[in-house]
Design an enzyme around this catalytic site. Structure first.
Site, PDB file in Angstrom:
ATOM      1  CG  ASP A  60     -18.070  21.318  -6.844  1.00  0.00           C
ATOM      2  OD1 ASP A  60     -17.378  21.802  -5.923  1.00  0.00           O
ATOM      3  OD2 ASP A  60     -19.287  21.525  -6.954  1.00  0.00           O
ATOM      4  NE  ARG A  61     -12.500  14.223  -5.369  1.00  0.00           N
ATOM      5  CZ  ARG A  61     -12.044  13.113  -5.958  1.00  0.00           C
ATOM      6  NH1 ARG A  61     -11.488  13.167  -7.159  1.00  0.00           N
ATOM      7  NH2 ARG A  61     -12.142  11.956  -5.338  1.00  0.00           N
ATOM      8  CB  THR A  92      -3.089  -0.692 -17.189  1.00  0.00           C
ATOM      9  OG1 THR A  92      -2.950   0.629 -16.644  1.00  0.00           O
ATOM     10  CG2 THR A  92      -3.884  -1.555 -16.218  1.00  0.00           C
ATOM     11  CG  ASP A 103     -11.254   2.530 -10.615  1.00  0.00           C
ATOM     12  OD1 ASP A 103     -10.157   2.743 -10.056  1.00  0.00           O
ATOM     13  OD2 ASP A 103     -12.021   3.431 -10.975  1.00  0.00           O
TER      14      ASP A 103
END
Length: 340
Positions: free
Chosen positions: A105-106, A241, A281
């Protein structure tokens, strides 16, 4: 050693307690996090001079987001204040064969509606040696993409090392738009970080003999992916990764690093997951730290993977571990025995 700048969106994270589903929960725990913010916190915890750049509203929720960074020693002096809302994401933790779920919700958040004139990159980059962003930030809006492009151009002019975690998010943009926008940013990137799917999703570069759904990972296939990325964009270094998903709770975790034409693979960790958000991250932060400390390539990839392995055991977005803890794990102490 200079300052490290990361740039992106920090969000309010709302999550049900434990393994409750969204539809079961009567309450949600509130914390803060976001790709580049997570990197800044990790680096600050490693003792590095890390600063985070974004735009946040002037109200109390915006201030709470700023405070969540300050408590770890992240420099927030370049955060622009304005806009009307803080982005939100909802997280439902998966278990066993039920996957975790994220709902965003951005839309129209402060950073998504920021203007290019909000950020004076020449001033922000004064005394800076490294700049980091992810593919999430330019996905937020056309203006966020333009701001990111301004940033990497300014960094290149100042001789600052630039790293990017491709971090493709299908809920934010299409593969076609991601390829177009990220393709324009990549010529300014020195160190590219990706997971086992990003190169395929963003640039159509696929690893042979690999099936991420079944957890089948080909080392030779990812060597080819890294080399293809270097050939196309002239990166100095590429790190990928390699996650083998056994279930939502249990993964095998390792990585590959291509540096100066040679390939390095880390040891593989069998991880029982507490919280996997921020795993990539924490890997990126570990790699940045290792590079700035001048570690050899094999040491660098071992440090980055160990840092990320530990993040999977910690609640919340932020990797709250020390250099000493990472070094012990990277050095072979994976017993998990009580430290007295």
């Amino acid at each position: 050693m200079g300052k490290i700048i990361t740039f992106g969106e920090i969000m309010l994270r709302l999550a049900p307690e434990g393994y409750y589903r969204f539809v079961q929960s009567q309450s949600f725990g509130a914390t803060y996090g976001g790709g580049e913010a997570n990197v800044a916190v990790s680096l600050a915890n490693f003792g590095m001079d890390a600063a985070y750049v974004t735009k946040l509203p002037k109200h109390e929720i915006g201030q709470a987001a700023v405070n969540s960074l300050r408590q770890f020693g992240v420099d927030t002096s370049h955060i622009v204040r304005g806009g009307s809302r803080v982005g939100i994401y909802f997280l439902e933790k998966g278990a066993s064969q039920r996957p975790s779920k994220v709902i965003y919700d951005r839309a129209n958040s402060a950073i998504a509606t920021a203007a290019e004139t909000d950020f004076n990159w020449n001033a922000i980059f004064d005394g800076v040696c490294w700049f980091h962003f992810t593919g999430i930030t330019p996905a937020l809006s056309d203006s966020a993409a333009a701001i990111t492009l301004n940033a990497v151009k300014a960094a290149r002019e100042k001789g600052i090392t630039v790293s990017c975690d491709l971090n493709y998010r299908k809920n934010l943009w299409s593969k076609e738009k991601a390829g177009e926008i990220m393709g324009a940013l990549m010529p300014f990137v020195d160190v590219c970080i990706a997971n086992e799917e990003d190169a395929a999703d963003v640039f159509g570069i696929h690893a042979q003999d690999t099936d991420v759904t079944s957890g089948s990972i080909s080392h030779e296939g990812y060597k080819e992916v890294a080399q293809a990325l270097i050939d196309r964009f002239k990166f100095k270094k590429v790190a990928i990764t390699l996650r083998e998903s056994i279930s939502a709770n249990d993964n095998n975790w390792a990585a590959m690093y291509c540096c100066e034409g040679k390939f390095y693979f880390s040891r593989k960790y069998a991880v029982h997951i507490v919280d996997r958000v921020g795993g990539g991250d924490s890997f990126g932060a570990g790699l940045i730290y290792a590079n700035l400390k001048g570690l050899a390539p094999q040491e660098s990839i071992e440090f980055a993977v160990a840092a990320s392995c530990l993040k999977h055991t910690i609640e919340g977005d932020f990797n709250q571990v020390s250099v000493d803890e990472v070094q012990k794990l990277a050095g072979g102490d994976a017993s998990g025995r009580v430290q007295r």
